[in-house]
Design an enzyme around this catalytic site. Structure first.
Site, mmCIF file in Angstrom:
data_model
loop_
_atom_site.group_PDB
_atom_site.id
_atom_site.type_symbol
_atom_site.label_atom_id
_atom_site.label_comp_id
_atom_site.label_asym_id
_atom_site.label_seq_id
_atom_site.Cartn_x
_atom_site.Cartn_y
_atom_site.Cartn_z
ATOM 1 C CE LYS A 102 19.118 43.505 1.530
ATOM 2 N NZ LYS A 102 20.160 44.130 0.503
ATOM 3 C CD GLU B 5 18.773 57.616 8.738
ATOM 4 O OE1 GLU B 5 17.851 58.431 8.061
ATOM 5 O OE2 GLU B 5 19.989 57.512 8.718
ATOM 6 C CB CYS C 132 19.594 59.868 4.405
ATOM 7 S SG CYS C 132 20.737 59.893 5.762
ATOM 8 C CD GLU D 129 16.265 61.081 -0.268
ATOM 9 O OE1 GLU D 129 15.764 60.221 -0.251
ATOM 10 O OE2 GLU D 129 17.125 61.422 0.774
HETATM 11 P P1 NAI Z 1 16.322 51.072 -1.172
HETATM 12 O O1 NAI Z 1 15.429 51.814 -0.032
HETATM 13 O O2 NAI Z 1 15.490 50.111 -1.804
HETATM 14 O O3 NAI Z 1 17.485 50.175 -0.675
HETATM 15 C C1 NAI Z 1 17.992 50.203 0.748
HETATM 16 C C2 NAI Z 1 18.107 48.885 1.201
HETATM 17 O O4 NAI Z 1 16.860 47.957 1.536
HETATM 18 C C3 NAI Z 1 18.870 48.150 0.418
HETATM 19 O O5 NAI Z 1 19.665 47.200 1.281
HETATM 20 C C4 NAI Z 1 17.825 47.121 -0.202
HETATM 21 O O6 NAI Z 1 18.308 45.787 -0.714
HETATM 22 C C5 NAI Z 1 16.794 46.804 0.883
HETATM 23 N N1 NAI Z 1 15.544 46.706 0.194
HETATM 24 C C6 NAI Z 1 14.882 47.158 -0.950
HETATM 25 N N2 NAI Z 1 13.601 46.631 -0.891
HETATM 26 C C7 NAI Z 1 13.305 46.012 0.171
HETATM 27 C C8 NAI Z 1 12.108 45.271 0.650
HETATM 28 N N3 NAI Z 1 10.897 45.396 0.118
HETATM 29 N N4 NAI Z 1 12.036 44.937 1.953
HETATM 30 C C9 NAI Z 1 13.412 45.072 2.661
HETATM 31 N N5 NAI Z 1 14.416 45.581 2.129
HETATM 32 C C10 NAI Z 1 14.535 46.043 0.982
HETATM 33 O O7 NAI Z 1 16.977 52.323 -1.891
HETATM 34 P P2 NAI Z 1 17.698 52.225 -3.544
HETATM 35 O O8 NAI Z 1 16.624 51.464 -4.230
HETATM 36 O O9 NAI Z 1 18.911 51.599 -3.516
HETATM 37 O O10 NAI Z 1 17.638 53.699 -3.717
HETATM 38 C C11 NAI Z 1 16.454 54.318 -4.349
HETATM 39 C C12 NAI Z 1 16.278 55.845 -3.695
HETATM 40 O O11 NAI Z 1 15.961 55.606 -2.548
HETATM 41 C C13 NAI Z 1 17.694 56.769 -3.615
HETATM 42 O O12 NAI Z 1 17.530 57.310 -5.225
HETATM 43 C C14 NAI Z 1 17.333 57.496 -2.674
HETATM 44 O O13 NAI Z 1 16.623 58.665 -3.064
HETATM 45 C C15 NAI Z 1 16.718 56.719 -1.583
HETATM 46 N N6 NAI Z 1 17.625 56.278 -0.441
HETATM 47 C C16 NAI Z 1 17.858 56.891 0.723
HETATM 48 C C17 NAI Z 1 18.648 56.483 1.505
HETATM 49 C C18 NAI Z 1 18.595 57.286 2.855
HETATM 50 O O14 NAI Z 1 19.422 57.028 3.640
HETATM 51 N N7 NAI Z 1 18.001 58.328 3.001
HETATM 52 C C19 NAI Z 1 19.490 55.355 1.381
HETATM 53 C C20 NAI Z 1 19.167 54.790 0.212
HETATM 54 C C21 NAI Z 1 18.433 54.946 -0.998
#
Ligand code: NAI
Ligand code: MG
Length: 788
Positions: free
Chosen positions: A191, A265, A299, A396
């Protein structure tokens, strides 16, 4: 002013736009509306949402919000494809990966432009970094597929993998997930993130074109709920997630007790340490890459500058000058440095954080100059005048915001660098090789870059320590994360421990309180905090002794002692080996006594078990200086030293059976690798291990390296799981308690191994090898400039 200087003053960049036509034509060819890619077919679009271009707000296409039924259909397709895909030879699978790599290269410009339009990152980055690394990843794993059976004998794929990725490197994260999974023989449901699904859909079309068997790769688009449906689907064997720590913890809790493989990760707050003897101009250029690459939505972004006080003023002044020349604007312009943030909500998030930081006293600098009025643009920002407690230092930010602090001594630099719940990456700048290589091992991070930053390669593992998650992607470690030992499938349920037919003991009645075996904490015998003892019975129910009834406080003391003893992790492997050999020798010397104790507790002849325990100590003494790392040769002027490091403090809860071997088989690999241990021996038969501390005292085991807390395994395991000072936890016991342990471990995302009620025959010599060594360690990749 002379003419040339004048020209330099007025010189400006002309526009150098990359055309969007091809990408638009591709979107149009799909009617700008997409379903999912399931079982090699495109589904009819369902309920859709728009995928926008964050640089101008235009809608690029409508994509389908996947339902639980969609996920189920994808899982069924992946399951159906698994048998024949995993049965292909590695060479055959490798050829498909190679074909994908070639096709991506052939269409690299289309991929780059589409990525930039959907995500907002500068075309310079998608063209020169993201997409080339994607192709490299598929090439690299084509090779792994072919050599798998040689390099990972007796390993099998998990089966169906659910993979959930973020929006910051949409296609690159897809490649990191899909390439090793397919090489290993798994099939996948991936996804993409809701903001950036388009290149994943283009990738699906590539899979179609190269004739990848139907169902091997399934792409289901959607939001968090769709991700949750993947995580919770009962027929998925492994979940791989990249994203926020918050969602990572939800996934850890949701998969607890299911037996699903899991790699996480997650986020970071990575330090960027500049010593006074650094090449300052290079360090500044590195910093531009560290924090303004991809608008800081990385990240492993070097988001915390730690600069030595003696050069702080000069460094910050130069940095501000450099910031003023960064160009923010249309991501499709080839001479833009900083593009658009992925979505309005991320812009808001960063602005809110900046406001909070400023209210807490931070000074925020932004260079002059304009950003486009429309679109998700932010200026680069530098934050100073902050203490470690400031929100901007601790959280972060995931935006173009650098937080600067200074330090005086190398020790202070290390302390500040490690003062974070995260541990993804770190950067060190110094022209003094001794200093740089002294600091690198002290940084608690999965990747350390020396005099460089943001280097990535498929041959080099990437992943975090602490709350940055666990598991590695890339390299041998990453390949191994999609495989498991074939024998794990053959495990049977552990026999339910027979409760001793004890007569009701009168606590006052035992009459030999003086025989209560003490616990062992920090090299000293310790009475239980509770002041209570637990009876130990023989199989006939006869009272044969007592041990302390350990509680939360005893665990806390033991963890403290184990942390204080972490010098063990940097003790030479040779020395650790010597001590384990010595322990074995002294145990062997008293074998009759230990055999008699086993007999008394279990009714079974203990001689064989003692002999095996001695042999096991020898085995891991032998491993202490042999299970070590590798040096990788990425296609850059650098080598990456993959160092094997201990987890730190490990909680080990031994199985009820085999009172001596059950504990020794688990603590020996942990100790050999440099961990310190808090051991909870068998609740039923703890006396073999409380006897052992006499042997430890005569074997030069340093105080605090092995701590023994007796008591109820399950409640002590819970305390260990919840304790932030415990880095790893192994639990041998019931399925129910294993679930509890995995759930409770989310506080600091400690690495766990649980037996889930299955019988691991620890007498089996398969456990003399790398099975537990791998689980007692994590790989740190240190990138070092090398060669001309
Ligand atoms: P997120 O962690 O919610 O999204 C990442 C992925 O997880 C997306 O594909 C999303 O649809 C999916 N997801 C969301 N909730 C889920 C659940 N309960 N179960 C399974 N999958 C789920 O990140 P988001 O909301 O886009 O960004 C918020 C903050 O997270 C950012 O501002 C940043 O600080 C952090 N972030 C960090 C990342 C990294 O690589 N370290 C990548 C993305 C976000
Ligand atoms: Mg988008």
């Amino acid at each position: 002013m002379n003419k040339i200087a004048q020209i330099f003053q007025t010189l400006d960049y002309g526009p150098a736009p990359e055309g969007p036509e091809q990408a638009i034509a591709w979107l149009d060819s799909h009617g700008r509306k997409f379903g999912h890619f399931i079982g090699g077919e495109w589904t009819k679009p369902g309920k859709t949402f728009s995928s926008d271009n964050p640089a101008n707000g235009d809608s690029l296409a409508d994509i389908t919000d996947g339902t639980a039924e969609d996920v189920d259909a994808a899982v069924k397709a992946a399951r159906a494809a698994f048998k024949s895909w995993s049965a292909l030879s590695g060479y055959e699978r490798g050829k498909y990966l190679y074909a994908i790599a070639r096709a991506i290269q052939k269409h690299s410009r289309l991929f780059s432009v589409l990525e930039t339009m959907d995500n907002g990152k500068p075309i310079r980055e998608s063209r020169d970094v993201d997409i080339p690394l994607v192709a490299r990843h598929f090439y690299h794993h084509a090779g792994w597929a072919q050599h798998l059976s040689r390099e990972f004998p007796d390993a099998v794929p998990y089966g169906v993998c659910g993979q959930i990725i973020p929006w910051n490197f949409p296609l690159l994260m897809l490649a990191w997930k899909i390439a090793p999974a397919l090489a290993a023989g798994n099939t996948v449901i991936l996804k993409p993130a809701e903001f950036t699904s388009l290149t994943a859909l283009l990738f699906a079309e590539i899979c179609e074109r190269v004739g990848l068997p139907k169902g091997v790769v399934n792409i289901v688009t959607g939001e968090g709920d769709t991700g949750a449906a993947i995580v919770n689907h009962p027929d998925i064997d492994k979940i791989a997630f990249t994203g926020s720590t918050e969602v990572g913890k939800i996934i850890r809790a949701a998969t607890a007790g299911t037996g699903k493989g899991l790699s996480l990760e997650l986020g970071g707050k990575s330090p960027y340490v500049v010593f006074e003897d650094a090449d300052i101009d290079s360090a500044i250029e590195g910093l531009v890459d560290a924090i303004w690459f991809n608008q800081g939505q990385v990240c492993c972004a070097g988001s915390r500058l730690l600069v030595q006080e003696s050069i702080e003023e000069r460094f910050i002044a130069k940095l501000k000058t450099r910031m003023a020349s960064l160009r923010v604007g249309d991501p499709l312009d080839k001479s833009i440095d900083i593009g658009a943030m992925v979505a309005p909500i991320q812009v808001e998030r960063v602005r809110d954080l900046l406001k909070r930081g400023a209210a807490e006293g931070a000074v925020i600098y932004e260079p002059d100059g304009m950003v486009p009025a429309k679109g998700c643009f932010l200026k680069p920002a530098l934050v100073t005048n902050v203490s470690p407690a400031n929100t901007l230092v601790a959280e972060e930010i995931f935006g173009p915001v650098l937080v600067a602090m200074s330090f005086r001594t190398p020790e202070e630099a290390v302390a500040l660098a490690n003062n974070t719940k995260y541990g993804l990456a770190a950067t060190v700048w110094s022209e003094n090789i001794n200093l740089a290589l002294d600091i690198a091992p002290k940084l608690k991070a999965g990747v350390v870059w020396i005099n460089g930053t943001n280097n990535f390669d498929a041959a080099v593992g990437f992943g975090g320590y602490k709350e940055s998650g666990f598991g590695r992607e890339g390299g041998r470690e990453g390949m191994g994360a999609y495989l498991k030992p074939a024998w794990e499938k053959t495990l049977k349920a552990a026999p339910v421990a027979k409760a001793a037919p004890a007569k009701a003991d009168n606590p006052l009645d035992s009459g030999h309180l003086d025989q209560t075996a003490k616990m062992y904490i920090g090299g000293k015998q310790a009475r239980p905090d509770s002041g209570y003892s637990r009876p130990v019975h023989d199989p006939a129910g006869q009272l044969i002794g007592e041990v302390g009834d350990g509680n939360r406080k005893d665990i806390r003391n033991a963890v403290e002692a184990a942390r204080a003893a972490l010098g063990w992790s940097t003790t030479a492997a040779h020395t650790r080996a010597q001590i384990l050999y010595f322990l074995a020798e002294n145990l062997d010397y008293r074998r009759d006594e230990f055999a008699a104790r086993i007999l008394a507790q279990t009714g079974e002849d203990g001689a064989g078990e003692v002999a095996l325990a001695v042999e096991r100590l020898f085995a891991f003494a032998g491993w202490a200086d042999k299970y070590d790392g590798a040096v990788h040769n990425p296609p850059l002027r650098a080598v990456a030293a993959a160092m094997i490091e201990p987890l730190g403090v490990m909680g080990i809860v031994a199985p009820p059976s085999r009172p001596l071997l059950g504990s020794i088989a688990l603590i020996a690999p942990a100790l050999a690798m440099g961990n310190t241990v808090v051991l909870v021996p068998s609740s039923q038969s703890p006396l073999s291990m409380t006897d052992l501390y006499q042997v430890m005292e005569t074997s030069d085991v340093p105080s605090g390296v092995i701590n023994i807390v007796t008591g109820d395994s399950v409640s002590l395991a819970k305390t260990l799981a919840e304790h932030d000072g415990v880095d790893g936890l192994w639990f041998a016991g019931s399925a129910e308690a294993s679930t509890m342990v995995e759930k409770a471990s989310i506080t600091n995302l400690k690495q766990t191994w649980t037996s889930r009620g299955l019988y691991y025959d620890l007498a089996d010599r398969r456990f003399e090898g790398d099975y537990f060594l791998g689980k007692a360690t994590q790989v740190k990749n240190v990138w070092i400039p090398y060669g001309a």
